[in-house]
Design a protein around this motif. Sequence first.
Motif, short mmCIF file in Angstrom:
data_model
loop_
_atom_site.label_atom_id
_atom_site.label_comp_id
_atom_site.label_asym_id
_atom_site.label_seq_id
_atom_site.Cartn_x
_atom_site.Cartn_y
_atom_site.Cartn_z
N UNK A 1 1.15 -1.45 0.09
CA UNK A 1 -0.03 0.05 -0.05
C UNK A 1 0.68 1.47 0.15
N UNK A 2 1.87 1.13 0.71
CA UNK A 2 2.95 2.68 1.19
C UNK A 2 3.94 3.15 -0.48
N UNK A 3 3.71 1.37 -1.35
CA UNK A 3 4.57 1.93 -2.12
C UNK A 3 3.40 1.89 -3.16
N UNK A 4 2.39 1.29 -2.95
CA UNK A 4 1.22 1.68 -3.86
C UNK A 4 0.33 3.36 -4.25
N UNK A 5 0.37 4.59 -2.85
CA UNK A 5 0.32 5.05 -3.13
C UNK A 5 0.32 6.52 -2.11
N UNK A 6 1.77 6.24 -1.76
CA UNK A 6 2.48 7.24 -1.07
C UNK A 6 3.38 8.08 -1.98
N UNK A 7 3.62 8.78 -2.73
CA UNK A 7 4.01 9.27 -4.18
C UNK A 7 4.20 11.14 -3.75
N UNK A 8 4.76 11.68 -4.26
CA UNK A 8 4.60 13.55 -3.98
C UNK A 8 4.08 13.49 -4.73
N UNK A 9 3.52 14.92 -4.11
CA UNK A 9 2.74 15.53 -5.33
C UNK A 9 3.18 16.27 -6.04
N UNK A 10 2.60 16.45 -7.38
CA UNK A 10 3.53 16.85 -8.51
C UNK A 10 3.19 18.33 -8.13
N UNK A 11 4.50 19.08 -8.93
CA UNK A 11 4.81 20.27 -8.94
C UNK A 11 3.38 20.91 -9.43
N UNK A 12 2.79 22.47 -9.30
CA UNK A 12 1.86 22.73 -10.63
C UNK A 12 1.84 24.34 -10.64
N UNK A 13 1.20 25.33 -11.07
CA UNK A 13 1.82 25.90 -11.44
C UNK A 13 0.26 26.74 -11.62
N UNK A 14 -0.18 27.29 -11.15
CA UNK A 14 -1.42 28.79 -10.12
C UNK A 14 -2.39 28.88 -12.13
N UNK A 15 -0.85 29.01 -12.40
CA UNK A 15 -1.79 29.27 -13.91
C UNK A 15 -2.07 28.78 -15.26
N UNK A 16 -1.41 27.68 -15.30
CA UNK A 16 -1.45 26.54 -15.60
C UNK A 16 -3.13 25.89 -15.06
#
Length: 92
Positions: free
Chosen positions: A17-32
């Motif tokens: 479960x940890x390997x499946x669901x523990x991921x760093x959030x992707x960086x996003x740009x508010x303009x995008x």
Amino acid sequence: YAFDEEPDELPDWFADNEQKFRRRPLPFDPAMVAEFRQRWKEINARPIKKIAEAKARKKRRQLKKLEQAKKKAEAVVNTVDISEREKMAQMR
């Protein structure tokens, strides 16, 4: 991110479960994000093809009825042998 256990100390299901669901959030740009939202608004504002076709059919029917009513009104107006009052009654 909370504990630093070794993977072999944890139960298998937990490690999976940890390997499946523990991921760093992707960086996003508010303009995008704003751009994507605007794009979706434009897509959602477009009429669906079937709705556009239905509206066109409805408009054609209305125009056909209007033309029939105009022809009938012209025929009534062009009749000479009836009075104006009778013409108005037939027009209604």
